[in-house]
Every structure is written in structure tokens, then in C-alpha cells.
Design an enzyme around this catalytic site. Structure first.
Site, PDB file in Angstrom:
ATOM      1  N   CYS A  29       0.828  -1.209   0.000  1.00 14.02           N
ATOM      2  CA  CYS A  29       0.000   0.000   0.000  1.00 14.02           C
ATOM      3  C   CYS A  29       0.862   1.259   0.000  1.00 14.02           C
ATOM      4  O   CYS A  29       1.489   1.595   1.004  1.00 14.02           O
ATOM      5  CB  CYS A  29      -0.917  -0.028   1.227  1.00 14.02           C
ATOM      6  SG  CYS A  29      -1.856   1.482   1.477  1.00 14.02           S
ATOM      7  N   CYS A  32      -0.097   3.900   2.579  1.00 12.87           N
ATOM      8  CA  CYS A  32       0.300   3.438   3.922  1.00 12.87           C
ATOM      9  C   CYS A  32       1.773   3.756   4.169  1.00 12.87           C
ATOM     10  O   CYS A  32       2.143   4.236   5.250  1.00 12.87           O
ATOM     11  CB  CYS A  32       0.084   1.933   4.064  1.00 12.87           C
ATOM     12  SG  CYS A  32      -1.638   1.409   3.886  1.00 12.87           S
TER      13      CYS A  32
END
Length: 103
Positions: A29, A32
């Protein structure tokens, strides 16, 4: 077995802790990863709040339980109940909600 241990420990923390923020993340991600330095900074600013980082690929059941479908997702738990969440790479909103739920 690891999953059962994790769930047991997470449940203990949820019941015992008044303020918990679960940080749902994944290695793949991008947002993230971009949030990671900010999250570390935020964690250090709020020692009274417990932050738990959960990799959605390793703990799919936990992610499913908390409906962490879009990442990053930060789920706020107080006395075992979900009280709020932040979805997406929004550090200012994360800080705002921590401040709001601090009391």
C-alpha cells in the site's frame, strides 16, 4: 495458532485500554508507506493512546471484522467499541480525531 494468539492479545488490549487506534496497513500500500513517518510522529505525541498496527494480508480476519477495506484505515476503539475511523492518508484528520477522543 499465531492468529489466535494475536486475537487474544488484541481483545485483551481492547477491553483494558480506554483508547486504542488500530492502524490497518499492507506492505503493497503506497499511501500506507507515505503515512508511516507521520504515524510514528503522531504515536510519539500521544503516549496515552495505544496504537496497534495490523497487516491486512497477515490478519485478514481482523481486517474483515473491522471492515478495513480501504487503506490506510485507522479505527478508534474505546472500551471495546468502535467509536470512529479515518480512512485514507489523512494525517491532519487523524490528529484531529485523536484530539477529539482523548478525553
Amino acid at each position: 495458532m499465531l492468529f489466535n494468539w494475536f486475537c487474544s492479545k488484541l481483545t485483551e488490549q481492547i477491553v483494558m485500554v480506554l483508547k486504542l487506534v488500530i492502524d490497518f496497513t499492507a506492505a503493497w500500500c503506497g499511501p500506507c508507506k507515505a503515512m508511516e513517518p507521520r504515524v510514528k510522529e503522531i504515536v510519539s505525541r500521544y503516549p496515552e493512546v495505544v496504537f496497534a498496527r495490523v497487516d491486512v494480508d497477515r490478519f485478514m480476519d481482523v481486517a474483515g471484522t473491522y471492515r478495513a477495506n480501504t487503506l490506510p484505515a485507522f479505527v478508534f476503539v474505546k472500551r471495546g467499541e468502535e467509536i470512529d475511523r479515518v480512512v485514507g492518508a489523512k494525517p491532519d484528520e487523524l490528529v484531529y480525531k485523536i484530539e477529539t477522543h482523548r478525553v
